[in-house]
Design a protein around this motif. Structure first.
Motif, mmCIF file in Angstrom:
data_model
loop_
_atom_site.group_PDB
_atom_site.id
_atom_site.type_symbol
_atom_site.label_atom_id
_atom_site.label_comp_id
_atom_site.label_asym_id
_atom_site.label_seq_id
_atom_site.Cartn_x
_atom_site.Cartn_y
_atom_site.Cartn_z
ATOM 1 N N VAL A 245 8.301 30.032 44.303
ATOM 2 C CA VAL A 245 7.626 29.760 45.601
ATOM 3 C C VAL A 245 6.282 30.450 45.879
ATOM 4 O O VAL A 245 5.393 29.586 46.274
ATOM 5 C CB VAL A 245 8.688 29.846 46.846
ATOM 6 C CG1 VAL A 245 8.149 29.844 48.154
ATOM 7 C CG2 VAL A 245 9.938 29.190 46.502
ATOM 8 N N GLU A 246 6.271 31.554 45.585
ATOM 9 C CA GLU A 246 5.094 32.251 45.502
ATOM 10 C C GLU A 246 3.996 31.813 44.679
ATOM 11 O O GLU A 246 2.854 31.865 45.040
ATOM 12 C CB GLU A 246 5.401 33.987 45.570
ATOM 13 C CG GLU A 246 6.043 34.435 46.601
ATOM 14 C CD GLU A 246 5.268 34.380 47.922
ATOM 15 O OE1 GLU A 246 4.324 34.531 48.111
ATOM 16 O OE2 GLU A 246 6.194 34.077 48.874
ATOM 17 N N LEU A 249 2.346 28.765 46.292
ATOM 18 C CA LEU A 249 1.873 28.968 47.342
ATOM 19 C C LEU A 249 0.339 29.677 47.116
ATOM 20 O O LEU A 249 -0.736 29.493 47.502
ATOM 21 C CB LEU A 249 2.649 30.162 48.438
ATOM 22 C CG LEU A 249 3.695 29.287 48.873
ATOM 23 C CD1 LEU A 249 4.291 30.277 49.889
ATOM 24 C CD2 LEU A 249 3.324 28.123 50.021
ATOM 25 N N THR A 250 0.394 30.379 46.024
ATOM 26 C CA THR A 250 -0.770 31.055 45.451
ATOM 27 C C THR A 250 -1.706 30.127 44.825
ATOM 28 O O THR A 250 -3.007 30.059 45.150
ATOM 29 C CB THR A 250 -0.567 32.217 44.314
ATOM 30 O OG1 THR A 250 0.358 33.066 44.903
ATOM 31 C CG2 THR A 250 -1.694 32.742 43.982
ATOM 32 N N SER A 252 -2.006 26.990 45.661
ATOM 33 C CA SER A 252 -2.530 26.165 47.032
ATOM 34 C C SER A 252 -3.775 26.845 47.469
ATOM 35 O O SER A 252 -4.686 26.462 48.210
ATOM 36 C CB SER A 252 -1.552 25.999 47.945
ATOM 37 O OG SER A 252 -0.401 25.079 47.383
ATOM 38 N N SER A 266 -6.090 25.251 50.121
ATOM 39 C CA SER A 266 -5.184 24.777 51.690
ATOM 40 C C SER A 266 -5.851 26.106 52.304
ATOM 41 O O SER A 266 -5.857 27.416 51.948
ATOM 42 C CB SER A 266 -3.756 25.091 51.467
ATOM 43 O OG SER A 266 -3.377 23.863 50.590
ATOM 44 N N THR A 270 -2.148 26.792 56.738
ATOM 45 C CA THR A 270 -1.098 25.816 55.964
ATOM 46 C C THR A 270 -0.290 26.363 55.283
ATOM 47 O O THR A 270 0.715 26.189 54.922
ATOM 48 C CB THR A 270 -2.283 24.966 55.444
ATOM 49 O OG1 THR A 270 -3.030 24.134 56.061
ATOM 50 C CG2 THR A 270 -1.250 23.700 54.670
ATOM 51 N N ILE A 271 -0.754 27.578 54.361
ATOM 52 C CA ILE A 271 0.085 28.223 53.364
ATOM 53 C C ILE A 271 1.013 29.056 53.908
ATOM 54 O O ILE A 271 2.284 28.842 53.723
ATOM 55 C CB ILE A 271 -0.749 29.164 52.568
ATOM 56 C CG1 ILE A 271 -1.905 28.402 51.636
ATOM 57 C CG2 ILE A 271 -0.024 30.042 51.581
ATOM 58 C CD1 ILE A 271 -2.870 29.230 50.880
ATOM 59 N N SER A 272 1.075 29.657 55.148
ATOM 60 C CA SER A 272 1.913 30.346 56.015
ATOM 61 C C SER A 272 3.107 29.207 56.548
ATOM 62 O O SER A 272 4.096 29.643 56.474
ATOM 63 C CB SER A 272 1.249 30.796 57.165
ATOM 64 O OG SER A 272 2.390 31.527 57.878
ATOM 65 N N ARG A 274 3.695 26.455 55.128
ATOM 66 C CA ARG A 274 4.521 25.808 53.969
ATOM 67 C C ARG A 274 5.610 27.134 53.606
ATOM 68 O O ARG A 274 6.820 26.538 53.231
ATOM 69 C CB ARG A 274 3.670 25.591 52.746
ATOM 70 C CG ARG A 274 3.053 24.184 52.873
ATOM 71 C CD ARG A 274 1.884 24.087 51.710
ATOM 72 N NE ARG A 274 1.222 22.714 51.904
ATOM 73 C CZ ARG A 274 0.169 22.420 51.209
ATOM 74 N NH1 ARG A 274 -0.092 23.046 50.188
ATOM 75 N NH2 ARG A 274 -0.643 21.424 51.382
ATOM 76 N N ARG A 275 5.100 28.242 53.651
ATOM 77 C CA ARG A 275 6.095 29.266 53.408
ATOM 78 C C ARG A 275 7.445 29.186 54.360
ATOM 79 O O ARG A 275 8.503 29.309 53.908
ATOM 80 C CB ARG A 275 5.563 30.635 53.390
ATOM 81 C CG ARG A 275 6.397 31.854 52.860
ATOM 82 C CD ARG A 275 5.788 33.184 52.915
ATOM 83 N NE ARG A 275 4.839 33.451 51.829
ATOM 84 C CZ ARG A 275 3.545 33.202 51.778
ATOM 85 N NH1 ARG A 275 3.040 33.147 53.073
ATOM 86 N NH2 ARG A 275 3.012 33.623 50.849
ATOM 87 N N TRP A 338 3.326 20.322 41.475
ATOM 88 C CA TRP A 338 3.752 21.537 41.173
ATOM 89 C C TRP A 338 4.705 21.385 39.735
ATOM 90 O O TRP A 338 4.772 21.743 38.480
ATOM 91 C CB TRP A 338 4.138 22.479 42.164
ATOM 92 C CG TRP A 338 4.832 23.820 41.521
ATOM 93 C CD1 TRP A 338 6.174 24.194 41.382
ATOM 94 C CD2 TRP A 338 3.820 24.844 41.188
ATOM 95 N NE1 TRP A 338 5.938 25.618 40.947
ATOM 96 C CE2 TRP A 338 4.780 25.742 40.750
ATOM 97 C CE3 TRP A 338 2.576 24.891 40.838
ATOM 98 C CZ2 TRP A 338 4.231 27.089 40.212
ATOM 99 C CZ3 TRP A 338 1.905 26.253 40.599
ATOM 100 C CH2 TRP A 338 2.598 27.182 40.176
#
Length: 592
Positions: A245-246, A249-250, A252, A266, A270-272, A274-275, A338
């Motif tokens: 997951v990380e 996000l990284t 992105s 992103s 947006t990243i926050s 999605r987490r 991904w």
């Protein structure tokens, strides 16, 4: 005349003259004495209540006041008396959605009195309604127990203590079953919208007192986690899954213009988001019965059978909604970019489009927001909100020395001015910093203060650059010079600091602003509604111009603006047509 004669005269007068009572106390007396012929035969609607009042023999001299209260409450609901139920659960929903200020001359004080009369008479009619405030007070033992305890415990347990007093329950006899009965009473009889919060707060305050207040009954009440908080912490999931997951996000957050599969970076917000969404999806999958130890990577999550199992749990919780659609699109994005599984991505996109098609019929603002905007069809309400910041600052200036105003009240007033001026989102409002977001150019009369927020802090792709009007800038100077230093004596970088000089919590600050507006004006507002209010205000003066609201609200496409504010455009078009119709009729009647 001596003292003995004066005493005798007073005794004689008191014997022949009835005691004088205030208007409020006399009204309480007649309300308590106003009983129906058969309290067990309870009315089902407001119309039945009014009918029984009209046919009661002999008629009570104050029956008109009660009937008026029931009719005015129906006006606020926008329903006929026969459509308004007396059942507390159904009535609670109507009261929660009501916007009293949308009815002309319906002040907050008048609405409170109407609710009091209606609630009291419903109880006299045999309807079991939990009183919002117990004027009878607490029992002797409860009063002694609550005396001297911290204020939060007193306030949190006040309603519970009243309930126990009415039911003859002493503090020493309180058990878990007592609180369960209290919860049932609130759920089935209370007219308070957030009745569950009242119960949970009472349990928390009771448990706080068990460990801190001497002589408090030592009965700890268990409190289950709220049903809406179902997400599990990341530490519960396999390490390999959290790492995947990380890594997603990284990726992105990175941008490589030379990569063959280039994609734009992103935004941090947006990243926050999605987490948080991935944590929700992961928890939903586990809640569906999937073994948590088997969730080893995102490729497992996006498998159609697993994804649909998680999404079905969410649909059962919240129904078909935009958040469900967003979760499906996120899964399709992960599958495509991904995991690189085009078949799974195609299947997920197919479901996302199906949900989008279903939801396309519900384009625009919610019915609750539309109802709250209608309160500004009353000119007095529009003026009350627009003039609120200046009224509060004027009252503070009129106090001794102009420096005696409550700094928190002045802070909330200036926050309302910032929302009216810039229509900011709640997160941007609380994050405003004096040195980073405000720039002053020019000197003397040519001085202009600018509000500047970088794109990476905004929801959209562009910076926010806005010159402050002179009135707003002058109000800000007054706020910073007189009241801001008293909010955070140790100093702060934020425009709206908490008492420690740190950034205020977004949700708490938003609730404080809503409560402030309602207390000062009687209007029901939340922070995001200021954005809708800005468009309503502009379109009323400039019908048909949707481009200006789009740019002001910083929407990327006019599709969003038009879909949300079609109602305002339609109302303006209808008003124009009705005016044309009236003029045509007037011209035709000239010949008669």
């Amino acid at each position: 005349m001596n003292t003995q004669e004066i005493g005798g005269t007073r005794a004689f007068r008191s014997a022949i003259d009835p005691p004088r009572t205030s208007k409020a106390s006399s009204r309480r007396i007649w309300v308590r004495a106003f009983d129906l012929d058969d309290p067990t035969d309870t009315p089902k609607t407001f119309a039945e209540v009014i009918s029984r009042l009209e046919t009661q023999d002999p008629p009570h001299p104050y029956a008109d006041h009660v009937k008026c209260a029931f009719n005015r409450m129906c006006d606020v609901f926008g329903k006929a008396p026969g459509q308004v139920p007396t059942d507390p659960v159904d009535l609670r929903k109507l009261i929660a959605d009501a916007v009293p200020a949308a009815v002309p001359k319906m002040t907050s004080g008048r609405w409170t009195r109407i609710r009091s009369l209606v609630t009291t008479h419903l109880r006299k009619s045999g309807i079991e309604v939990e009183p919002g405030r117990d004027v009878g007070g607490h029992g002797t033992e409860w009063s002694a127990l609550l005396e001297g305890v911290p204020k939060p415990i007193q306030l949190g347990l006040s309603r519970f203590a009243s309930y126990c007093t009415r039911n003859g329950i002493k503090p020493a006899n309180v058990t878990e079953a007592t609180f369960n009965q209290f919860e049932t009473c609130l759920r089935e009889r209370s007219l308070k919208e957030k009745h569950e919060a009242v119960f949970r707060n009472a349990v928390r305050r009771w448990n706080d007192a068990v460990g801190t207040v001497a002589g408090w009954p030592q009965a700890t009440i268990p409190l289950q986690r709220h049903a809406r908080y179902f997400s599990q912490p990341w530490t519960d999931f396999p390490v390999s899954y959290v790492a995947d997951v990380e890594a997603f996000l990284t990726s992105s957050a990175e941008e490589d213009i030379w990569a063959e599969d280039y994609k734009a970076r992103s935004a941090p917000s947006t990243i926050s988001l999605r987490r948080r969404q991935l944590l929700v999806l992961s928890s939903l999958l586990v809640r569906s019965g999937f073994p948590i130890e088997d969730l080893t990577s995102l490729s497992v999550l996006i498998m159609p059978e697993n994804a649909f199992a998680a999404l079905k749990v969410q649909e059962d919780r919240k129904g078909l909604c935009r958040s469900l659609e967003q979760l499906v699109w996120l899964l399709s994005l992960i599958a495509d970019d991904w995991v690189k599984n085009s078949d799974h991505a195609a299947e997920l996109r197919k479901r996302a489009k199906r949900i989008s098609k279903k939801l396309s019929k519900r384009i625009g603002m919610s019915e609750r927001n539309l109802a709250r905007l209608r309160q500004f069809d009353v000119p007095a309400n529009m003026a009350a909100l627009l003039n609120l910041p200046y009224k509060v600052f004027a009252e503070a200036r009129a106090s001794e020395g102009g420096n005696a105003g409550d700094p928190r009240r002045l802070m909330l007033a200036f926050a309302v001015e910032m929302l009216l001026f810039a229509a900011l989102r709640g997160g941007n409002l609380t994050a405003l910093e004096l040195d980073r977001h405000f720039v002053v150019t020019g000197r003397g009369r040519c001085q202009v203060r600018h509000l500047h927020i970088a794109a990476d802090e905004m929801k959209g792709p562009d910076d926010l650059e806005m010159a402050m009007p002179s009135d707003t800038s002058a109000l800000m100077d007054e706020y910073l010079n007189l009241y801001w230093p008293r909010l955070a004596p140790t100093g702060s970088a934020y425009l709206f600091p908490n008492r420690f000089g740190q950034k205020r919590a977004k949700s708490h600050f938003a609730q404080a602003i809503s409560a402030f507006v309602r207390e000062e004006t009687g209007l029901i507002m939340h922070v995001h509604l200021f954005r809708h209010f800005a468009v309503k205000l502009y379109l009323a003066a400039n019908p048909g111009d949707m481009e200006t609201p789009r740019q002001f609200l910083r929407h990327r496409s006019d599709k969003v603006t038009r879909s949300h504010y079609t109602e305002s455009q339609s109302s303006i078009a209808q008003a124009r047509y009705h005016q044309t119709l009236a003029e045509a009729r007037s011209n035709l009647r000239l010949g008669f």
